[in-house]
Design a protein around this motif. Structure first.
Motif, PDB file in Angstrom:
ATOM      1  N   ALA A  76      10.486   5.719  -0.563  1.00 47.27           N
ATOM      2  CA  ALA A  76      11.488   5.102   0.105  1.00 47.27           C
ATOM      3  C   ALA A  76      11.421   3.612   0.097  1.00 47.27           C
ATOM      4  O   ALA A  76      12.359   2.706   0.051  1.00 47.27           O
ATOM      5  CB  ALA A  76      11.936   5.538   1.501  1.00 47.27           C
ATOM      6  N   SER A  77      10.136   3.024   0.350  1.00 55.18           N
ATOM      7  CA  SER A  77       9.866   1.448   0.849  1.00 55.18           C
ATOM      8  C   SER A  77      10.202   0.871  -0.765  1.00 55.18           C
ATOM      9  O   SER A  77      10.589  -0.115  -0.761  1.00 55.18           O
ATOM     10  CB  SER A  77       8.530   1.354   1.132  1.00 55.18           C
ATOM     11  OG  SER A  77       7.599   1.689   0.197  1.00 55.18           O
ATOM     12  N   ASP A 100       7.134  -2.283   6.834  1.00 54.60           N
ATOM     13  CA  ASP A 100       6.641  -3.688   7.428  1.00 54.60           C
ATOM     14  C   ASP A 100       6.065  -4.568   6.113  1.00 54.60           C
ATOM     15  O   ASP A 100       6.270  -5.754   6.074  1.00 54.60           O
ATOM     16  CB  ASP A 100       5.815  -3.858   8.377  1.00 54.60           C
ATOM     17  CG  ASP A 100       6.423  -3.584   9.760  1.00 54.60           C
ATOM     18  OD1 ASP A 100       7.815  -3.835   9.798  1.00 54.60           O
ATOM     19  OD2 ASP A 100       5.921  -3.281  10.900  1.00 54.60           O
ATOM     20  N   VAL A 101       4.922  -3.787   5.469  1.00 55.11           N
ATOM     21  CA  VAL A 101       4.304  -4.362   4.377  1.00 55.11           C
ATOM     22  C   VAL A 101       5.163  -4.396   3.175  1.00 55.11           C
ATOM     23  O   VAL A 101       5.344  -5.534   2.396  1.00 55.11           O
ATOM     24  CB  VAL A 101       3.036  -3.652   4.235  1.00 55.11           C
ATOM     25  CG1 VAL A 101       2.334  -4.351   3.126  1.00 55.11           C
ATOM     26  CG2 VAL A 101       2.235  -3.866   5.443  1.00 55.11           C
ATOM     27  N   ASN A 102       5.599  -3.403   2.446  1.00 55.58           N
ATOM     28  CA  ASN A 102       6.115  -3.191   1.335  1.00 55.58           C
ATOM     29  C   ASN A 102       7.655  -3.802   1.145  1.00 55.58           C
ATOM     30  O   ASN A 102       7.694  -4.123   0.050  1.00 55.58           O
ATOM     31  CB  ASN A 102       6.164  -1.724   0.926  1.00 55.58           C
ATOM     32  CG  ASN A 102       4.815  -0.945   0.423  1.00 55.58           C
ATOM     33  OD1 ASN A 102       3.836  -1.776   0.817  1.00 55.58           O
ATOM     34  ND2 ASN A 102       4.943  -0.061   0.134  1.00 55.58           N
ATOM     35  N   TYR A 129       0.947  -1.320   0.167  1.00 54.61           N
ATOM     36  CA  TYR A 129       0.113  -0.079  -0.056  1.00 54.61           C
ATOM     37  C   TYR A 129       0.989   1.219  -0.103  1.00 54.61           C
ATOM     38  O   TYR A 129       2.082   1.167   0.192  1.00 54.61           O
ATOM     39  CB  TYR A 129      -1.060   0.127   1.235  1.00 54.61           C
ATOM     40  CG  TYR A 129      -0.283   0.332   2.682  1.00 54.61           C
ATOM     41  CD1 TYR A 129      -0.346   1.368   3.011  1.00 54.61           C
ATOM     42  CD2 TYR A 129       0.300  -0.820   3.313  1.00 54.61           C
ATOM     43  CE1 TYR A 129       0.387   1.900   4.336  1.00 54.61           C
ATOM     44  CE2 TYR A 129       0.923  -0.469   4.591  1.00 54.61           C
ATOM     45  CZ  TYR A 129       0.768   0.837   5.189  1.00 54.61           C
ATOM     46  OH  TYR A 129       1.517   0.962   6.344  1.00 54.61           O
ATOM     47  N   GLY A 130       0.182   2.411  -0.294  1.00 56.89           N
ATOM     48  CA  GLY A 130       0.894   3.510  -0.189  1.00 56.89           C
ATOM     49  C   GLY A 130       0.681   4.587   0.884  1.00 56.89           C
ATOM     50  O   GLY A 130      -0.576   4.870   1.294  1.00 56.89           O
ATOM     51  N   LEU A 131       1.633   5.006   1.862  1.00 57.96           N
ATOM     52  CA  LEU A 131       1.514   6.180   2.516  1.00 57.96           C
ATOM     53  C   LEU A 131       1.661   7.192   1.969  1.00 57.96           C
ATOM     54  O   LEU A 131       2.778   7.690   1.715  1.00 57.96           O
ATOM     55  CB  LEU A 131       2.385   6.187   3.730  1.00 57.96           C
ATOM     56  CG  LEU A 131       2.099   6.797   5.182  1.00 57.96           C
ATOM     57  CD1 LEU A 131       0.852   6.480   5.662  1.00 57.96           C
ATOM     58  CD2 LEU A 131       3.218   6.624   6.049  1.00 57.96           C
TER      59      LEU A 131
END
Length: 276
Positions: free
Chosen positions: A148-149, A103-105, A84-86
């Motif tokens: 960044a992720s 944690d997710v990406n 997902y995208g923050l």
């Protein structure tokens, strides 16, 4: 013998479309998602196994892989699609929000990959396909944490491919642009609601919001189809190609990033993103 693909994040978007496409091509599909009650977008077929997998839960990762191998006897390809995208100003994001994004990406994709590699090593074959983004090559304002992720995902994949190549295992990257048919942008907005708003940034936010609205309007109408076909190509082309950038909307800025000087790239992106 039929080949088998395990895909994370298949409740909607690229994941669901990819699961259905592989199944239509005669593959066995392990369609995984955090909540299997949200399986309405996955076709019902003997060659599709819907399995619960949360990339933040290592036990669920191991269980989904075990279930898939028990059902189909083998796994040939893993597509790390869950993510997902923050979206928002970095200063307003808590450390916990940034940690959750990684944690997710990043760590989720790493944990799924780590869990499947013993199986791939045992047969000296397999393909890891990581779904990145144009934001994995370009730092976008208001998406600096997401970028960044995805930068991290791409750097890890690029280094990993050399390690795995010695064992006959491939690692590949898909870099989509925008996809108006998916729920990603709406979820991006929902996730961003948790970010603190800081008044000093409001003029910039208004400007960049207009930029992104315009960019969303130029997204490929057939983006999902293009991305799915790129994933299938990466799984079947038999090459050691690392990156696939299937949508046209992101190509001009990717070309500027990779094929021009730093000065020309900055001048180009400054005209898009810097305050007027």
């Amino acid at each position: 013998m039929k080949k088998t693909v395990l895909i994370t994040g298949t409740s909607s978007g690229f994941g669901a479309a990819t699961a259905n496409y592989f199944a239509a091509q005669g593959w066995n599909v392990i369609a995984t998602m955090r909540d299997t009650r949200k399986d309405q977008n996955i076709g019902k077929s003997e060659n599709i196994l819907i399995s619960q997998l949360d990339v933040q839960d290592k036990n669920s990762i191991d269980k989904a892989i075990e279930e898939g191998i028990n059902q189909f006897g083998n796994i040939d390809v893993v597509v790390n699609n869950a993510g997902y995208g923050l979206f928002g100003i970095f200063e307003g994001a808590s450390r916990e929000a940034v940690q959750a994004q990684f944690d997710v990406n990043v760590f989720g994709a790493m944990d799924v990959t780590r869990a499947i590699l013993p199986h791939f090593r045992s047969k000296r074959s397999g393909i890891i396909i990581n779904i990145s983004s144009g934001a994995g090559a370009i730092g976008f304002p208001m998406a600096s944490i997401y970028s960044a992720s995805k930068f991290a995902l791409e750097g890890w994949t690029e280094g990993l491919r050399y390690e795995l190549a010695s064992l006959g295992i491939a690692a590949k990257i898909i870099e989509p642009g925008g996809a108006p048919q998916t729920s990603f942008m709406s979820r991006m907005g929902d996730e961003g609601l948790a970010i603190q708003q800081i008044g000093d940034y409001l003029p910039f936010l208004e400007q960049i919001g207009k930029v992104y609205n315009g960019m969303q309007g130029t997204a490929d109408a057939d983006a999902v189809e293009k991305v799915v076909h790129a994933i299938f190509e990466a799984a079947t082309d038999g090459t050691d190609r690392l990156r696939y950038s299937p949508t046209d909307d992101i190509k001009p800025i990717l070309d500027a990033r990779r094929n021009t000087s730093e000065e020309k790239y900055q001048a180009f992106t400054n005209t898009i993103f810097l305050p007027k």
